[in-house]
Design an enzyme around this catalytic site. Structure first.
Site, PDB file in Angstrom:
ATOM      1  N   ASN A   1      -5.271   9.565  -8.949  1.00  0.00           N
ATOM      2  CA  ASN A   1      -5.941   8.975  -7.791  1.00  0.00           C
ATOM      3  C   ASN A   1      -5.206   7.722  -7.348  1.00  0.00           C
ATOM      4  OD1 ASN A   1      -8.093  10.871  -7.642  1.00  0.00           O
ATOM      5  ND2 ASN A   1      -9.037   9.886  -9.402  1.00  0.00           N
ATOM      6  N   CYS A   2      -5.581   7.244  -6.170  1.00  0.00           N
ATOM      7  CA  CYS A   2      -4.984   6.057  -5.573  1.00  0.00           C
ATOM      8  C   CYS A   2      -4.962   4.911  -6.586  1.00  0.00           C
ATOM      9  CB  CYS A   2      -5.807   5.665  -4.342  1.00  0.00           C
ATOM     10  SG  CYS A   2      -5.163   4.262  -3.444  1.00  0.00           S
ATOM     11  N   PRO A   3      -3.858   4.225  -6.711  1.00  0.00           N
ATOM     12  CA  PRO A   3      -2.640   4.248  -5.903  1.00  0.00           C
ATOM     13  C   PRO A   3      -1.506   5.073  -6.517  1.00  0.00           C
ATOM     14  CG  PRO A   3      -2.573   2.294  -7.246  1.00  0.00           C
ATOM     15  CD  PRO A   3      -3.866   3.050  -7.592  1.00  0.00           C
TER      16      PRO A   3
ATOM     17  N   ASP B   1      -5.617  14.348  -4.718  1.00  0.00           N
ATOM     18  CA  ASP B   1      -6.411  13.254  -4.170  1.00  0.00           C
ATOM     19  C   ASP B   1      -6.402  13.344  -2.643  1.00  0.00           C
ATOM     20  OD1 ASP B   1      -7.642  10.875  -3.487  1.00  0.00           O
ATOM     21  OD2 ASP B   1      -6.017   9.591  -4.208  1.00  0.00           O
TER      22      ASP B   1
ATOM     23  N   ASP C   1      -2.762   7.679   2.483  1.00  0.00           N
ATOM     24  CA  ASP C   1      -1.994   6.717   1.680  1.00  0.00           C
ATOM     25  C   ASP C   1      -0.495   6.950   1.814  1.00  0.00           C
ATOM     26  OD1 ASP C   1      -4.408   5.681   0.834  1.00  0.00           O
ATOM     27  OD2 ASP C   1      -4.343   6.634  -1.145  1.00  0.00           O
TER      28      ASP C   1
END
Length: 86
Positions: free
Chosen positions: A17-19, A44, A50
Protein backbone atom coordinates in the site's frame (compact mmCIF):
# COMPACT_ATOMS: atom_id res chain seq x y z
CA UNK A 1 -4.30 3.53 -25.41
CA UNK A 2 -2.50 0.34 -26.27
CA UNK A 3 -1.26 -1.82 -23.45
CA UNK A 4 1.35 -3.51 -25.61
CA UNK A 5 4.70 -2.12 -24.52
CA UNK A 6 8.14 -3.64 -24.76
CA UNK A 7 8.87 -3.68 -21.06
CA UNK A 8 12.43 -3.78 -19.85
CA UNK A 9 11.45 -4.83 -16.35
CA UNK A 10 8.31 -5.81 -14.41
CA UNK A 11 7.97 -4.72 -10.80
CA UNK A 12 5.53 -6.68 -8.63
CA UNK A 13 4.24 -4.51 -5.77
CA UNK A 14 1.04 -6.51 -5.27
CA UNK A 15 -0.10 -6.40 -1.64
CA UNK A 16 1.83 -3.19 -0.92
CA UNK A 17 0.00 0.00 0.00
CA UNK A 18 0.89 3.67 -0.29
CA UNK A 19 3.62 4.85 -0.43
CA UNK A 20 5.48 1.61 -1.26
CA UNK A 21 4.39 1.20 -4.92
CA UNK A 22 5.81 4.66 -5.70
CA UNK A 23 8.94 4.11 -3.58
CA UNK A 24 9.67 0.80 -5.29
CA UNK A 25 8.87 2.22 -8.75
CA UNK A 26 11.30 5.09 -8.19
CA UNK A 27 14.04 2.66 -7.13
CA UNK A 28 13.41 0.49 -10.19
CA UNK A 29 13.30 3.44 -12.62
CA UNK A 30 16.58 4.76 -11.21
CA UNK A 31 18.22 1.53 -12.40
CA UNK A 32 16.87 1.76 -15.96
CA UNK A 33 18.45 3.34 -19.01
CA UNK A 34 16.91 6.10 -21.09
CA UNK A 35 14.00 4.76 -23.15
CA UNK A 36 13.51 1.68 -20.97
CA UNK A 37 9.95 0.84 -19.87
CA UNK A 38 8.99 -0.37 -16.40
CA UNK A 39 5.73 -2.24 -15.86
CA UNK A 40 4.47 -1.85 -12.29
CA UNK A 41 1.83 -4.38 -11.15
CA UNK A 42 -0.07 -3.27 -8.04
CA UNK A 43 -3.20 -4.16 -6.09
CA UNK A 44 -3.54 -0.82 -4.30
CA UNK A 45 -6.24 1.24 -6.06
CA UNK A 46 -4.50 4.38 -4.83
CA UNK A 47 -1.53 3.49 -7.00
CA UNK A 48 -3.43 4.86 -10.03
CA UNK A 49 -3.30 8.44 -8.75
CA UNK A 50 -0.06 8.02 -6.79
CA UNK A 51 2.04 6.79 -9.71
CA UNK A 52 0.43 9.29 -12.10
CA UNK A 53 1.25 12.14 -9.74
CA UNK A 54 4.79 10.93 -9.15
CA UNK A 55 5.46 10.56 -12.88
CA UNK A 56 4.05 14.01 -13.64
CA UNK A 57 6.19 15.63 -10.94
CA UNK A 58 9.40 13.75 -11.76
CA UNK A 59 11.82 14.83 -14.46
CA UNK A 60 13.00 11.97 -16.64
CA UNK A 61 9.88 9.86 -16.13
CA UNK A 62 6.92 9.52 -18.52
CA UNK A 63 3.71 7.66 -17.68
CA UNK A 64 2.72 5.79 -20.84
CA UNK A 65 -0.46 4.10 -19.65
CA UNK A 66 -2.40 2.70 -16.70
CA UNK A 67 -4.67 -0.31 -17.01
CA UNK A 68 -7.08 -1.85 -14.52
CA UNK A 69 -7.67 -5.57 -14.91
CA UNK A 70 -7.86 -8.90 -13.11
CA UNK A 71 -5.28 -11.50 -12.24
CA UNK A 72 -6.29 -14.71 -10.48
CA UNK A 73 -9.61 -13.13 -9.47
CA UNK A 74 -7.96 -10.07 -7.93
CA UNK A 75 -8.12 -6.52 -9.27
CA UNK A 76 -4.70 -5.38 -10.43
CA UNK A 77 -3.43 -2.07 -11.71
CA UNK A 78 -0.69 -2.05 -14.35
CA UNK A 79 1.36 1.08 -14.85
CA UNK A 80 3.78 1.58 -17.74
CA UNK A 81 6.52 4.11 -17.05
CA UNK A 82 9.32 5.13 -19.41
CA UNK A 83 12.63 6.53 -18.28
CA UNK A 84 13.26 9.53 -20.53
CA UNK A 85 16.46 10.89 -19.01
CA UNK A 86 19.80 9.51 -17.96
Amino acid sequence: MSTEYETTETLDVMGMNCPMPVVKAKQAVDGLGSGDVLEVVATDPGSMSDIAGWAEATDGVELLDQVEGELDGETVYRHYVRRTGS
